[in-house]
Design a protein around this motif. Structure first.
Motif, PDB file in Angstrom:
ATOM      1  N   ILE A  44      38.402  27.061  68.004  1.00 34.54           N
ATOM      2  CA  ILE A  44      37.307  27.403  68.912  1.00 34.54           C
ATOM      3  C   ILE A  44      36.568  28.640  68.416  1.00 34.54           C
ATOM      4  O   ILE A  44      35.330  28.685  68.436  1.00 34.54           O
ATOM      5  CB  ILE A  44      37.836  27.582  70.349  1.00 34.54           C
ATOM      6  N   ASN A  45      37.284  29.654  67.953  1.00 36.33           N
ATOM      7  CA  ASN A  45      36.634  30.876  67.467  1.00 36.33           C
ATOM      8  C   ASN A  45      35.774  30.608  66.231  1.00 36.33           C
ATOM      9  O   ASN A  45      34.677  31.146  66.112  1.00 36.33           O
ATOM     10  CB  ASN A  45      37.664  31.961  67.174  1.00 36.33           C
ATOM     11  N   ILE A  46      36.255  29.775  65.332  1.00 33.54           N
ATOM     12  CA  ILE A  46      35.475  29.447  64.136  1.00 33.54           C
ATOM     13  C   ILE A  46      34.201  28.707  64.519  1.00 33.54           C
ATOM     14  O   ILE A  46      33.113  29.022  64.028  1.00 33.54           O
ATOM     15  CB  ILE A  46      36.319  28.636  63.134  1.00 33.54           C
ATOM     16  N   LEU A  47      34.314  27.733  65.402  1.00 36.14           N
ATOM     17  CA  LEU A  47      33.145  26.955  65.801  1.00 36.14           C
ATOM     18  C   LEU A  47      32.111  27.803  66.551  1.00 36.14           C
ATOM     19  O   LEU A  47      30.903  27.687  66.318  1.00 36.14           O
ATOM     20  CB  LEU A  47      33.577  25.757  66.648  1.00 36.14           C
ATOM     21  N   VAL A  48      32.576  28.677  67.441  1.00 39.11           N
ATOM     22  CA  VAL A  48      31.648  29.544  68.172  1.00 39.11           C
ATOM     23  C   VAL A  48      31.002  30.542  67.220  1.00 39.11           C
ATOM     24  O   VAL A  48      29.800  30.841  67.340  1.00 39.11           O
ATOM     25  CB  VAL A  48      32.376  30.256  69.338  1.00 39.11           C
ATOM     26  N   THR A  49      31.754  31.070  66.258  1.00 35.24           N
ATOM     27  CA  THR A  49      31.192  32.003  65.283  1.00 35.24           C
ATOM     28  C   THR A  49      30.122  31.327  64.434  1.00 35.24           C
ATOM     29  O   THR A  49      29.068  31.914  64.174  1.00 35.24           O
ATOM     30  CB  THR A  49      32.302  32.579  64.387  1.00 35.24           C
ATOM     31  N   ILE A  50      30.363  30.082  64.013  1.00 39.20           N
ATOM     32  CA  ILE A  50      29.343  29.343  63.265  1.00 39.20           C
ATOM     33  C   ILE A  50      28.096  29.158  64.110  1.00 39.20           C
ATOM     34  O   ILE A  50      26.970  29.338  63.627  1.00 39.20           O
ATOM     35  CB  ILE A  50      29.910  27.990  62.790  1.00 39.20           C
ATOM     36  N   LEU A  51      28.273  28.828  65.375  1.00 39.89           N
ATOM     37  CA  LEU A  51      27.134  28.664  66.282  1.00 39.89           C
ATOM     38  C   LEU A  51      26.357  29.968  66.446  1.00 39.89           C
ATOM     39  O   LEU A  51      25.120  29.976  66.404  1.00 39.89           O
ATOM     40  CB  LEU A  51      27.615  28.156  67.634  1.00 39.89           C
ATOM     41  N   LEU A  52      27.058  31.081  66.604  1.00 40.97           N
ATOM     42  CA  LEU A  52      26.391  32.375  66.768  1.00 40.97           C
ATOM     43  C   LEU A  52      25.657  32.798  65.499  1.00 40.97           C
ATOM     44  O   LEU A  52      24.537  33.317  65.568  1.00 40.97           O
ATOM     45  CB  LEU A  52      27.405  33.441  67.178  1.00 40.97           C
ATOM     46  N   ILE A  53      26.264  32.587  64.350  1.00 40.64           N
ATOM     47  CA  ILE A  53      25.611  32.953  63.086  1.00 40.64           C
ATOM     48  C   ILE A  53      24.371  32.104  62.861  1.00 40.64           C
ATOM     49  O   ILE A  53      23.313  32.623  62.467  1.00 40.64           O
ATOM     50  CB  ILE A  53      26.596  32.826  61.904  1.00 40.64           C
ATOM     51  N   SER A  54      24.457  30.811  63.145  1.00 43.05           N
ATOM     52  CA  SER A  54      23.273  29.958  62.966  1.00 43.05           C
ATOM     53  C   SER A  54      22.168  30.333  63.951  1.00 43.05           C
ATOM     54  O   SER A  54      20.983  30.286  63.602  1.00 43.05           O
ATOM     55  CB  SER A  54      23.645  28.489  63.102  1.00 43.05           C
ATOM     56  N   SER A  55      22.528  30.730  65.156  1.00 42.76           N
ATOM     57  CA  SER A  55      21.530  31.197  66.119  1.00 42.76           C
ATOM     58  C   SER A  55      20.872  32.491  65.645  1.00 42.76           C
ATOM     59  O   SER A  55      19.659  32.666  65.769  1.00 42.76           O
ATOM     60  CB  SER A  55      22.164  31.435  67.489  1.00 42.76           C
TER      61      SER A  55
END
Length: 62
Positions: A44-55
Motif C-alpha cells: 500500500i505504501n509503495i502504491l500510494v507513493t507512486i500515486l503521490l509522485i505522479s501527481s
C-alpha cells in the motif's frame, strides 16, 4: 510555484500517515496475521507513493 514545493510534501506526509492508520485498522478488522501485515503495509505504501509522485510531477509540468 513555491507553494507547490512547500505545501505538497506536507500534504503528502499527511496522506501517507492517514493511509497507514487506515491500513492498520483494516489489518485489525480483517484479522490479517502478523506475518502478512508487513507485506500489506509495504504494498500500500509503495502504491500510494507512486500515486503521490505522479501527481507531483503532473502539477509541476502543467
Amino acid at each position: 510555484m513555491i507553494s507547490v514545493f512547500i505545501v505538497f510534501p506536507i500534504f503528502a506526509g499527511f496522506i501517507l500517515f492517514f493511509i497507514n492508520k487506515l491500513t492498520d485498522s483494516l489489518c485489525t478488522q480483517k484479522e490479517i496475521p502478523e506475518e502478512r501485515q508487513g507485506n500489506v503495509f509495504q504494498t500500500i505504501n509503495i502504491l500510494v507513493t507512486i500515486l503521490l509522485i505522479s501527481s507531483y510531477v503532473d502539477i509541476l509540468f502543467t
